[in-house]
Design a protein around this motif. Structure first.
Motif, short mmCIF file in Angstrom:
data_model
loop_
_atom_site.label_atom_id
_atom_site.label_comp_id
_atom_site.label_asym_id
_atom_site.label_seq_id
_atom_site.Cartn_x
_atom_site.Cartn_y
_atom_site.Cartn_z
N SER A 159 0.85 -1.19 0.00
CA SER A 159 0.00 0.00 0.00
C SER A 159 0.88 1.24 0.00
O SER A 159 2.10 1.17 0.19
CB SER A 159 -0.89 0.01 1.24
OG SER A 159 -0.10 0.16 2.41
N ASN A 160 0.27 2.40 -0.15
CA ASN A 160 1.04 3.66 -0.11
C ASN A 160 1.79 3.81 1.21
O ASN A 160 2.96 4.20 1.23
CB ASN A 160 0.10 4.85 -0.30
CG ASN A 160 -0.34 5.02 -1.74
OD1 ASN A 160 0.23 4.43 -2.64
ND2 ASN A 160 -1.36 5.82 -1.95
N ALA A 161 1.11 3.50 2.30
CA ALA A 161 1.74 3.64 3.61
C ALA A 161 2.92 2.69 3.77
O ALA A 161 3.97 3.05 4.31
CB ALA A 161 0.71 3.40 4.71
N GLY B 286 5.80 3.94 1.67
CA GLY B 286 6.41 5.09 2.34
C GLY B 286 7.31 4.67 3.48
O GLY B 286 8.43 5.20 3.63
N SER C 167 6.94 10.15 2.59
CA SER C 167 5.61 10.41 3.11
C SER C 167 4.58 9.77 2.20
O SER C 167 4.85 9.51 1.02
CB SER C 167 5.35 11.91 3.21
OG SER C 167 5.24 12.47 1.90
N THR C 168 3.39 9.52 2.74
CA THR C 168 2.33 8.93 1.93
C THR C 168 1.97 9.84 0.76
O THR C 168 1.72 9.38 -0.36
CB THR C 168 1.08 8.67 2.78
OG1 THR C 168 1.41 7.75 3.85
CG2 THR C 168 -0.04 8.06 1.95
N VAL D 177 4.49 9.36 -1.94
CA VAL D 177 4.25 8.10 -2.65
C VAL D 177 3.12 8.26 -3.64
O VAL D 177 3.21 7.80 -4.79
CB VAL D 177 3.93 6.97 -1.65
CG1 VAL D 177 3.55 5.69 -2.41
CG2 VAL D 177 5.12 6.69 -0.74
N LYS D 178 2.05 8.93 -3.24
CA LYS D 178 0.92 9.16 -4.14
C LYS D 178 1.36 9.94 -5.37
O LYS D 178 0.92 9.67 -6.49
CB LYS D 178 -0.20 9.90 -3.41
CG LYS D 178 -0.93 9.07 -2.38
CD LYS D 178 -2.03 9.88 -1.72
CE LYS D 178 -2.81 9.04 -0.70
NZ LYS D 178 -3.88 9.83 -0.04
#
Length: 229
Positions: free
Chosen positions: A174-176, A179, A185-186, A189-190
């Motif tokens: 996942s993004n988290a 990261g 940071s999330t 990443v986004k």
């Protein structure tokens, strides 16, 4: 805020059952239903659903063709394909067309509701067992070497950090999680994911993950995690 859903299936009984089940959830609003893929564009334009539950096999326009056309349009809804038959090649084609995931029609109601909620929240996912089978299929066949080389050529346009994020997507992170692993940071990443989609001509993260697996850059997840997009 409720999630608007459009049902697409050529079996009226299936549509009725899905509608009855989904309407029992306070988080979902079934906006309408259509019986074939050629009816999807007009229904989406009128109803503006957040998620489309799309049958694969229909009489006039199949779900794969309808999904490809829908996802190529501006600001499309997310698509979850539905299938009676657990046919790997059909599911892989649907994901390559832009679907966020797939469900068998005998999936328990609670899981269908959870899938719709997950997709609408921006994190479509595939189960680990499905992921392994699809990734094996993506890299199989007599033209596997050509397919791998083609995928690696497409990924060659990425910077080192973008490639790192792409591989993480292929691992199902996942993004988290990306990261945390990459000390980003999330939000950062986004931003990287958005650039990946643009550079690779992909319309969701499932397609990036499939491309990474096709390039044979990582192994499918085996720890119970799922590909999220």
């Amino acid at each position: 805020m409720t999630i608007g859903v459009l049902l697409v299936d050529d079996d009226a009984l299936v549509r009725s059952g899905l509608g009855f089940m989904l309407r029992a959830s306070t988080s979902i609003d079934v906006l309408g239903e259509v019986g074939d893929g050629d009816e999807v564009p007009a229904a989406v334009a009128t109803l503006r659903p957040d998620v489309v539950l799309m049958d694969i096999r229909m009489r006039r326009v199949d779900g794969i063709t309808a999904t490809r056309a829908l996802r190529a349009a501006p600001e499309p809804p997310e698509v979850i394909v539905l299938t009676t038959f657990d046919a790997d090649s059909d599911v892989l084609a649907a994901l390559q067309a832009g679907a966020a995931g797939y469900l068998l029609k005998d999936t328990p109601p609670a899981e269908i509701v959870r899938a719709v909620e997950t997709v609408a929240g921006g994190e479509p996912m595939l189960s680990p067992s499905v992921t392994r089978r699809l990734m094996e299929l993506a890299g199989a066949g007599s033209d596997a070497t050509t397919s791998r080389d083609s995928a690696r050529t497409r990924l060659a346009v990425l910077s080192e950090r973008e490639r790192e994020v792409a591989v993480a997507l292929g691992m199902g992170l996942s993004n988290a999680e990306i990261g945390a692993a990459a000390y980003l940071s999330t939000a950062t990443v986004k931003a990287y994911v958005s650039r990946l989609l643009e550079k690779l001509g992909a319309n969701n993260r499932v397609q990036v993950a499939l491309l990474v697996q096709q390039a044979d850059l990582t192994d499918p997840p085996t720890d119970g995690s799922a590909i999220r997009t």
